[in-house]
Design a protein around this motif. Structure first.
Motif, PDB file in Angstrom:
ATOM      1  N   ARG A 156      10.749  31.986   2.211  1.00  0.00           N
ATOM      2  CA  ARG A 156      11.212  30.787   2.921  1.00  0.00           C
ATOM      3  C   ARG A 156      12.040  31.171   4.138  1.00  0.00           C
ATOM      4  O   ARG A 156      11.885  30.583   5.218  1.00  0.00           O
ATOM      5  CB  ARG A 156      12.031  29.902   1.979  1.00  0.00           C
ATOM      6  N   PHE A 157      12.905  32.176   3.975  1.00  0.00           N
ATOM      7  CA  PHE A 157      13.716  32.642   5.097  1.00  0.00           C
ATOM      8  C   PHE A 157      12.822  33.162   6.215  1.00  0.00           C
ATOM      9  O   PHE A 157      13.042  32.873   7.395  1.00  0.00           O
ATOM     10  CB  PHE A 157      14.666  33.750   4.631  1.00  0.00           C
ATOM     11  N   GLY A 158      11.798  33.926   5.829  1.00  0.00           N
ATOM     12  CA  GLY A 158      10.943  34.541   6.833  1.00  0.00           C
ATOM     13  C   GLY A 158      10.192  33.542   7.680  1.00  0.00           C
ATOM     14  O   GLY A 158       9.982  33.760   8.874  1.00  0.00           O
ATOM     15  N   LEU A 159       9.788  32.423   7.086  1.00  0.00           N
ATOM     16  CA  LEU A 159       9.049  31.416   7.841  1.00  0.00           C
ATOM     17  C   LEU A 159       9.880  30.869   9.001  1.00  0.00           C
ATOM     18  O   LEU A 159       9.363  30.596  10.088  1.00  0.00           O
ATOM     19  CB  LEU A 159       8.631  30.267   6.924  1.00  0.00           C
ATOM     20  N   ALA A 160      11.173  30.723   8.761  1.00  0.00           N
ATOM     21  CA  ALA A 160      12.060  30.257   9.830  1.00  0.00           C
ATOM     22  C   ALA A 160      12.599  31.416  10.647  1.00  0.00           C
ATOM     23  O   ALA A 160      12.681  31.352  11.876  1.00  0.00           O
ATOM     24  CB  ALA A 160      13.221  29.463   9.233  1.00  0.00           C
ATOM     25  N   GLY A 161      12.945  32.495   9.969  1.00  0.00           N
ATOM     26  CA  GLY A 161      13.625  33.602  10.630  1.00  0.00           C
ATOM     27  C   GLY A 161      12.785  34.353  11.630  1.00  0.00           C
ATOM     28  O   GLY A 161      13.318  34.989  12.542  1.00  0.00           O
ATOM     29  N   VAL A 162      11.476  34.303  11.507  1.00  0.00           N
ATOM     30  CA  VAL A 162      10.620  35.013  12.449  1.00  0.00           C
ATOM     31  C   VAL A 162      10.580  34.315  13.810  1.00  0.00           C
ATOM     32  O   VAL A 162      10.185  34.908  14.807  1.00  0.00           O
ATOM     33  CB  VAL A 162       9.204  35.175  11.878  1.00  0.00           C
ATOM     34  N   LEU A 163      11.037  33.082  13.868  1.00  0.00           N
ATOM     35  CA  LEU A 163      10.965  32.307  15.099  1.00  0.00           C
ATOM     36  C   LEU A 163      12.043  32.748  16.104  1.00  0.00           C
ATOM     37  O   LEU A 163      13.110  33.221  15.709  1.00  0.00           O
ATOM     38  CB  LEU A 163      11.167  30.824  14.801  1.00  0.00           C
ATOM     39  N   PRO A 164      11.776  32.553  17.381  1.00  0.00           N
ATOM     40  CA  PRO A 164      12.850  32.692  18.366  1.00  0.00           C
ATOM     41  C   PRO A 164      13.956  31.688  18.063  1.00  0.00           C
ATOM     42  O   PRO A 164      13.699  30.587  17.555  1.00  0.00           O
ATOM     43  CB  PRO A 164      12.165  32.368  19.687  1.00  0.00           C
ATOM     44  N   ILE A 197      12.217  36.678  15.923  1.00  0.00           N
ATOM     45  CA  ILE A 197      13.219  37.046  14.913  1.00  0.00           C
ATOM     46  C   ILE A 197      14.659  36.824  15.356  1.00  0.00           C
ATOM     47  O   ILE A 197      15.569  37.014  14.543  1.00  0.00           O
ATOM     48  CB  ILE A 197      13.050  38.481  14.335  1.00  0.00           C
ATOM     49  N   SER A 198      14.907  36.418  16.599  1.00  0.00           N
ATOM     50  CA  SER A 198      16.293  36.134  16.974  1.00  0.00           C
ATOM     51  C   SER A 198      16.851  34.981  16.142  1.00  0.00           C
ATOM     52  O   SER A 198      18.044  34.960  15.824  1.00  0.00           O
ATOM     53  CB  SER A 198      16.410  35.832  18.470  1.00  0.00           C
ATOM     54  N   GLY A 199      15.987  34.047  15.744  1.00  0.00           N
ATOM     55  CA  GLY A 199      16.432  32.977  14.870  1.00  0.00           C
ATOM     56  C   GLY A 199      16.871  33.490  13.510  1.00  0.00           C
ATOM     57  O   GLY A 199      17.821  32.974  12.913  1.00  0.00           O
ATOM     58  N   GLY A 200      16.187  34.518  13.010  1.00  0.00           N
ATOM     59  CA  GLY A 200      16.543  35.082  11.715  1.00  0.00           C
ATOM     60  C   GLY A 200      17.921  35.693  11.709  1.00  0.00           C
ATOM     61  O   GLY A 200      18.664  35.583  10.722  1.00  0.00           O
ATOM     62  N   TYR A 201      18.296  36.357  12.796  1.00  0.00           N
ATOM     63  CA  TYR A 201      19.645  36.919  12.873  1.00  0.00           C
ATOM     64  C   TYR A 201      20.680  35.800  12.785  1.00  0.00           C
ATOM     65  O   TYR A 201      21.716  35.938  12.111  1.00  0.00           O
ATOM     66  CB  TYR A 201      19.819  37.702  14.175  1.00  0.00           C
ATOM     67  N   GLY A 202      20.416  34.693  13.476  1.00  0.00           N
ATOM     68  CA  GLY A 202      21.352  33.579  13.432  1.00  0.00           C
ATOM     69  C   GLY A 202      21.477  32.984  12.047  1.00  0.00           C
ATOM     70  O   GLY A 202      22.580  32.696  11.568  1.00  0.00           O
ATOM     71  N   LEU A 203      20.340  32.793  11.374  1.00  0.00           N
ATOM     72  CA  LEU A 203      20.365  32.232  10.017  1.00  0.00           C
ATOM     73  C   LEU A 203      21.106  33.145   9.045  1.00  0.00           C
ATOM     74  O   LEU A 203      21.874  32.675   8.198  1.00  0.00           O
ATOM     75  CB  LEU A 203      18.939  32.011   9.512  1.00  0.00           C
ATOM     76  N   LEU A 204      20.874  34.446   9.152  1.00  0.00           N
ATOM     77  CA  LEU A 204      21.524  35.374   8.225  1.00  0.00           C
ATOM     78  C   LEU A 204      23.032  35.352   8.415  1.00  0.00           C
ATOM     79  O   LEU A 204      23.794  35.281   7.437  1.00  0.00           O
ATOM     80  CB  LEU A 204      20.977  36.786   8.422  1.00  0.00           C
ATOM     81  N   LEU A 205      23.493  35.394   9.659  1.00  0.00           N
ATOM     82  CA  LEU A 205      24.940  35.395   9.892  1.00  0.00           C
ATOM     83  C   LEU A 205      25.568  34.085   9.428  1.00  0.00           C
ATOM     84  O   LEU A 205      26.657  34.083   8.841  1.00  0.00           O
ATOM     85  CB  LEU A 205      25.227  35.632  11.370  1.00  0.00           C
ATOM     86  N   ALA A 206      24.909  32.976   9.692  1.00  0.00           N
ATOM     87  CA  ALA A 206      25.434  31.698   9.222  1.00  0.00           C
ATOM     88  C   ALA A 206      25.463  31.660   7.700  1.00  0.00           C
ATOM     89  O   ALA A 206      26.444  31.202   7.093  1.00  0.00           O
ATOM     90  CB  ALA A 206      24.588  30.556   9.775  1.00  0.00           C
ATOM     91  N   GLY A 207      24.397  32.144   7.072  1.00  0.00           N
ATOM     92  CA  GLY A 207      24.369  32.176   5.616  1.00  0.00           C
ATOM     93  C   GLY A 207      25.461  33.047   5.024  1.00  0.00           C
ATOM     94  O   GLY A 207      26.077  32.707   4.010  1.00  0.00           O
ATOM     95  N   LEU A 208      25.738  34.183   5.664  1.00  0.00           N
ATOM     96  CA  LEU A 208      26.803  35.067   5.183  1.00  0.00           C
ATOM     97  C   LEU A 208      28.168  34.403   5.280  1.00  0.00           C
ATOM     98  O   LEU A 208      29.050  34.640   4.441  1.00  0.00           O
ATOM     99  CB  LEU A 208      26.799  36.376   5.976  1.00  0.00           C
TER     100      LEU A 208
END
Length: 473
Positions: A156-164, A197-208
């Motif tokens: 699920r993360f990857g589907l969103a995180g791969v996006l710009p 994948i720039s979106g994935g970095y944002g999601l991960l940091l927000a999730g952390l």
């Protein structure tokens, strides 16, 4: 000391590798070229006597979440206390209240109005994936623990995180506030926010921020480095500063672990032609221009709520931040740069007063002084800031690389964090921490999973070294 393993470089990855090898019963020698251990974990008096500034990393979410550091703490790492600010991060805006990212995902969502549900479905879902999801993201090449729910969360993360980040922000959110917050998070990647994948970095940091918070080490990041060195020595290891290794031929040990980037490895060893060419193709990312200040009081934020945040993202809307990062990616200097700012005093009053640091992204190796541009962005949201400055200290890419050779051209990420270099880091391999030289391993941020204080490069290199030694017995 006759060593079973020599670790070159004492950044977080080198320190983790050294401690894990020592805990496995190996005699370890740690060599550091600088006069203090730590690499990106060093602290010092950069402005006024008694003011403690972090030369590199300050905010330590990954140090709480990564499998490597969780393993170290569970097995008794001592001497480190984490301090949490009242608010993890803040994102000021010009014509409306700042957006606050709290440890509590629901409290954060409440501040996003009609995007509350979308925030819980994205950043909140990342946090709910917990440590199993973080473990998968920080071990993209394995080894993986059998946890079906973690794989489902990762999918699920990857589907969103791969996006710009620009695409993800516009698809997921409708408000200026939520889009801006995601952009500020994603810009930590130092990528053009239109890049995959720039979106994935944002999601991960927000999730952390919701999973473990965005804490600081009480007393300065040096305390974490010193605690790891103390642990190594308690296990019988030896740690030496002021010893620069120029050639691998200087070392005599069956295992060598290098906390260096491809550029240093190319200079240190005679490598097979194919591997050498692959390292030469490795791309470094943008640099940073960093400022440290000693202030006579807290930053006078227009929105007082920002004072409670440990980290502040300055740059305005999604569109403004995306433009700034696109300018940097194109080799230009943004007149209104995205500024990442940390006010340690929000969490840690032990640093001798109100210390502050911030940086903006610049083209790799840039000689341009960005002091005025950075301070103008701060004044935009905190009028009168310059009146609080007692002393300032600037470090551009050249100064950063001189202080730490791993920061090539001022790149604090150990290399471009693009999609192609997420796994080809620094080469395509199921185990890129292993070099073609027998017994020689690479563990810096130029290996997966990349930048941040997570220690996973060192964890992976130590794991492979121990596996190889077991096979040879």
């Amino acid at each position: 000391m006759s060593a079973d393993a020599v670790v070159v470089g004492s950044g977080p990855n080198g320190l983790v590798a050294a401690v894990l090898l020592a805990r496995a019963g190996r005699k370890v020698l740690l060599l550091e070229a600088a006069e203090r251990f730590g690499g990106g974990l060093r602290s010092g008096e950069l402005t006024l006597p008694g003011r403690v500034h972090d030369l590199g990393a300050t905010v330590m979410a990954m140090a709480l979440a990564s499998p490597a550091f969780r393993e170290l703490r569970e097995q008794g790492l001592k001497g480190v206390e984490f301090a949490h600010p009242p608010v993890a991060a803040a994102h000021p805006l010009d014509d409306r209240p700042a957006v606050l990212v709290h440890r509590d995902a629901r409290r954060t969502a409440e501040g996003l109005g009609r995007d509350a549900g979308a925030w819980l479905a994205t950043a909140g879902a990342t946090a709910r994936g917990g440590f199993p999801l973080v473990g998968l993201l920080l071990k993209p090449l394995g080894p993986w623990d059998p946890a079906p729910r973690a794989f489902a969360s990762a999918a699920r993360f990857g589907l969103a995180g791969v996006l710009p980040a620009t695409t993800l922000a516009r698809r997921a959110f409708r408000t200026v506030e939520a889009r801006a917050v995601l952009a500020g998070m994603a810009a930590h990647s130092m990528l053009d926010l239109r890049a995959p994948i720039s979106g994935g970095y944002g999601l991960l940091l927000a999730g952390l921020a919701h999973l473990v918070g965005w804490p600081l080490v009480r007393g300065g990041s040096q305390e974490l480095a010193d605690a790891l060195v103390a642990e190594l020595r308690s296990l019988g290891g030896e740690a030496v500063t002021g010893h620069r290794v120029r050639r691998l031929a200087e070392l005599d040990a069956p295992t060598v672990v290098l906390d260096v980037t491809p550029r240093q490895l190319l200079a240190m060893a005679d490598l097979p032609p194919g591997y050498r060419r692959a390292l030469q193709r490795f791309r470094y990312g943008p640099g940073v221009f960093k400022l440290d200040w000693a202030l006579d009081g807290p930053v006078p934020w227009r929105d007082p709520a920002v004072a409670e945040a440990g980290t502040v993202h300055l740059g305005g809307t999604l569109e403004e931040i995306a433009l700034s990062e696109a300018e940097t990616a194109a080799g230009r200097h943004s007149p209104r740069p995205y500024v990442l700012l940390v006010q340690p005093y929000a969490a840690d009053p032990t640093r001798g007063g109100h210390t502050l640091w911030a940086y903006c992204h610049v083209p790799n190796g840039s000689p341009v002084d960005m002091t005025d541009a950075i301070e103008t962005q701060i004044e935009r949201y905190a009028p009168g800031f310059r009146d609080r400055v007692l002393a300032r200290h600037a470090m551009g890419p050249a100064e950063l690389e001189a202080a730490n050779p791993n920061l090539v051209g001022g790149d604090v990420g150990g290399g471009m964090a693009s999609l192609t270099q997420f796994l080809r880091r620094p080469v395509w391999s199921p185990a890129p921490w292993r070099t073609p030289l027998p017994g020689v391993f690479l563990c810096s941020a130029s290996t997966p999973p990349g930048a941040a204080v997570h220690g996973m490069g060192g964890w992976q290199a130590a794991r492979l070294a121990l596996k190889d030694q077991a096979r040879s017995r």
